[in-house]
Design a protein around this motif. Structure first.
Motif, PDB file in Angstrom:
ATOM      1  N   LYS A 150       0.865  -1.181   0.000  1.00  0.00           N
ATOM      2  CA  LYS A 150       0.000   0.000   0.000  1.00  0.00           C
ATOM      3  C   LYS A 150       0.901   1.232   0.000  1.00  0.00           C
ATOM      4  O   LYS A 150       1.997   1.207   0.569  1.00  0.00           O
ATOM      5  N   THR A 151       0.434   2.327  -0.592  1.00  0.00           N
ATOM      6  CA  THR A 151       1.293   3.512  -0.672  1.00  0.00           C
ATOM      7  C   THR A 151       1.320   4.304   0.631  1.00  0.00           C
ATOM      8  O   THR A 151       2.314   4.941   0.955  1.00  0.00           O
ATOM      9  N   THR A 156      -3.468   4.731  -5.200  1.00  0.00           N
ATOM     10  CA  THR A 156      -3.616   3.287  -5.270  1.00  0.00           C
ATOM     11  C   THR A 156      -3.806   2.914  -6.730  1.00  0.00           C
ATOM     12  O   THR A 156      -3.677   3.757  -7.610  1.00  0.00           O
ATOM     13  N   ASP A 304      -4.797   3.208   1.994  1.00  0.00           N
ATOM     14  CA  ASP A 304      -5.040   1.963   2.726  1.00  0.00           C
ATOM     15  C   ASP A 304      -5.440   0.810   1.805  1.00  0.00           C
ATOM     16  O   ASP A 304      -5.688  -0.304   2.280  1.00  0.00           O
ATOM     17  N   MET A 305      -5.502   1.061   0.503  1.00  0.00           N
ATOM     18  CA  MET A 305      -5.974   0.043  -0.438  1.00  0.00           C
ATOM     19  C   MET A 305      -4.787  -0.692  -1.063  1.00  0.00           C
ATOM     20  O   MET A 305      -3.865  -0.066  -1.591  1.00  0.00           O
ATOM     21  N   GLU A 306      -4.813  -2.016  -1.011  1.00  0.00           N
ATOM     22  CA  GLU A 306      -3.741  -2.825  -1.602  1.00  0.00           C
ATOM     23  C   GLU A 306      -3.692  -2.619  -3.114  1.00  0.00           C
ATOM     24  O   GLU A 306      -4.730  -2.519  -3.771  1.00  0.00           O
ATOM     25  N   ILE A 307      -2.491  -2.565  -3.662  1.00  0.00           N
ATOM     26  CA  ILE A 307      -2.331  -2.519  -5.114  1.00  0.00           C
ATOM     27  C   ILE A 307      -2.868  -3.824  -5.705  1.00  0.00           C
ATOM     28  O   ILE A 307      -2.601  -4.906  -5.183  1.00  0.00           O
TER      29      ILE A 307
END
Length: 338
Positions: A150-151, A156, A304-307
Motif C-alpha cells: 500500500k502507498t 492506489t 489503505d488500499m492494496e495494489i
C-alpha cells in the motif's frame, strides 16, 4: 412591552429549533449517508474524473476503456470522465495533471508510470487511481524496504506486472539452445529497468548471456535494434510504452534478420513479437475503476488500499511471425488475432 419581548423571544427560539432539525434531516456533503438512507451518489452529485493516458496503443487504450466501463456501470450519468492523451510526452502529463487539479476534479486516473508520476507530483490531496504500472515503489520512488503493498498516501491502483521469471522461462522453453538474449527498452522508463533487472537475473542463473540495448527516443531505436540483432540469438522487450510506440520499426529490422522477440505484453507482441506471457489490460483497468468507485462513493482511503494485480496470465503467439521465423509453438499457446 415586556409581554411583546417575551413573545418575540419564544418565536426566535422556535425558529432556531426548526433550523437545527432541518439541518439534521438534510443531506450532507461528500460521501456521508443522509437521514433517508441515500448516499451522495444518489443525491444528484456528478463526480468529475480526469484521466491521464500517456500514449495511445492497444494495452493502454484497453485499460482506459475498462476503467470507464466500471465507473459508468456503477454510477451511470452520475460520473463525468474526461480522458486526455499525452501522446507519449511526460511533460504533457504534468500539464494535464496540473489542469485537473486546478479544475478541482474528484479523482485522477493515471494510465502508465509517467502519468502517475505527474499526478502524484501535482497533488497530495485529490485521490489518484493508477493502472498499467509495473512496479509502484519504482514509479513513486518508495524504497523497496519500506514497501508494504500500500502507498500510505493518496495513490492506489492496479499493476500490469506479469511474472517475470515465467517470461524468462518462456524464452528458454521456445529457444532451449539460446546463448545470448538482447533486451530492448527505453532508458527513460524506470519500470522497464526494473523488469530488465529481474529477467536478466533469471536468465543469467540459467547460464544465458544477457545484453542491454536501451534507446532514448525514435532517433536511435533503429540503430539500437540493428546492433542487437547482430549480437544476439533472441530479443526480449518488457512492458515498455516506447517499445509499443516503435514496435513496427523494431520488427522491420529483427524479422528480416531472422531474430525473434519475446514481448512483455500482447500489444508489443502484435507489432514485433513472436510470443508473450500477457495479462488482460481491460481487466486491470476495470478493477481500477471499481477501486475509484469505492473511493468516490464509499469514502475508501487510497493509501489503505492494496495494489491490485492481474489474476490470469496467458501464453500467446503470433502465428504468421512464428511461421516466418520457424519457431515451434507448443500447443498450450493461444494465437493472437492480428
Amino acid at each position: 412591552m415586556k409581554r411583546f419581548v417575551k413573545i418575540l423571544s419564544v418565536v426566535m427560539c422556535l425558529a432556531m429549533l426548526c433550523t437545527a432539525f432541518a439541518g439534521c434531516g438534510g443531506k450532507a456533503d461528500g460521501n456521508t449517508t443522509a437521514a433517508d438512507g441515500a448516499t451522495a451518489a444518489d443525491s444528484g452529485k456528478v463526480y468529475n474524473v480526469g484521466v491521464i493516458q500517456l500514449t495511445q496503443h492497444i494495452a493502454l487504450d484497453a485499460a482506459t476503456q475498462g476503467f470507464k466501463d466500471a465507473l459508468t456501470e456503477k454510477l451511470g450519468d452520475k460520473v463525468s470522465i474526461n480522458v486526455q492523451n499525452a501522446a507519449g510526452e511526460p511533460a504533457t502529463c504534468a500539464t494535464m495533471a496540473q489542469q485537473f487539479v486546478a479544475n478541482g476534479v474528484d479523482l485522477i486516473m493515471a494510465n502508465a508510470s509517467p502519468a502517475l508520476s505527474a499526478a502524484a507530483s501535482a497533488t497530495a490531496d485529490i485521490p489518484i487511481v493508477a493502472t498499467s504500472i509495473t512496479d509502484y515503489p519504482t514509479a513513486l520512488d518508495i524504497p523497496a524496504a519500506d514497501w508494504t503493498g500500500k502507498t500510505g498516501f493518496n495513490v492506489t491502483g492496479t499493476s500490469d506486472l506479469a511474472p517475470l521469471d515465467q517470461q524468462a522461462e518462456m524464452i528458454l522453453e521456445l529457444f532451449p539452445e539460446v546463448k545470448t538474449v538482447g533486451i530492448i527498452y527505453c532508458s527513460g522508463e524506470a519500470n522497464s529497468k526494473y523488469q530488465v533487472e529481474a529477467v536478466t537475473k533469471a536468465l543469467t542463473e540459467k547460464g544465458v548471456t544477457v545484453k542491454d540495448y536501451s534507446f532514448a527516443d525514435s532517433n536511435d531505436i533503429a540503430a539500437v535494434t540493428t546492433k542487437a540483432v547482430a549480437e544476439c540469438d533472441v530479443l526480449y522487450s518488457p512492458t515498455d510504452n516506447k517499445v509499443a510506440d516503435f514496435g513496427e520499426t523494431i520488427n522491420n529490422i529483427a524479422e528480416p534478420a531472422g531474430i525473434p522477440l519475446i514481448a512483455g505484453e500482447e500489444g508489443i507482441c502484435k507489432k514485433c513479437g513472436v510470443a508473450t506471457l500477457s495479462i488482460d489490460y481491460y481487466d486491470i483497468g476495470y478493477e481500477a475503476g471499481l477501486m475509484a468507485y469505492e473511493i468516490l462513493v464509499n469514502g475508501a482511503n487510497p493509501g489503505d488500499m492494496e495494489i491490485g494485480y492481474a489474476k490470469e496470465f496467458t501464453k500467446e503467439y503470433m502465428k504468421d511471425r512464428a511461421a516466418a521465423l520457424e519457431v515451434a509453438i507448443p500447443e498450450d499457446y493461444k494465437e493472437i488475432e492480428a
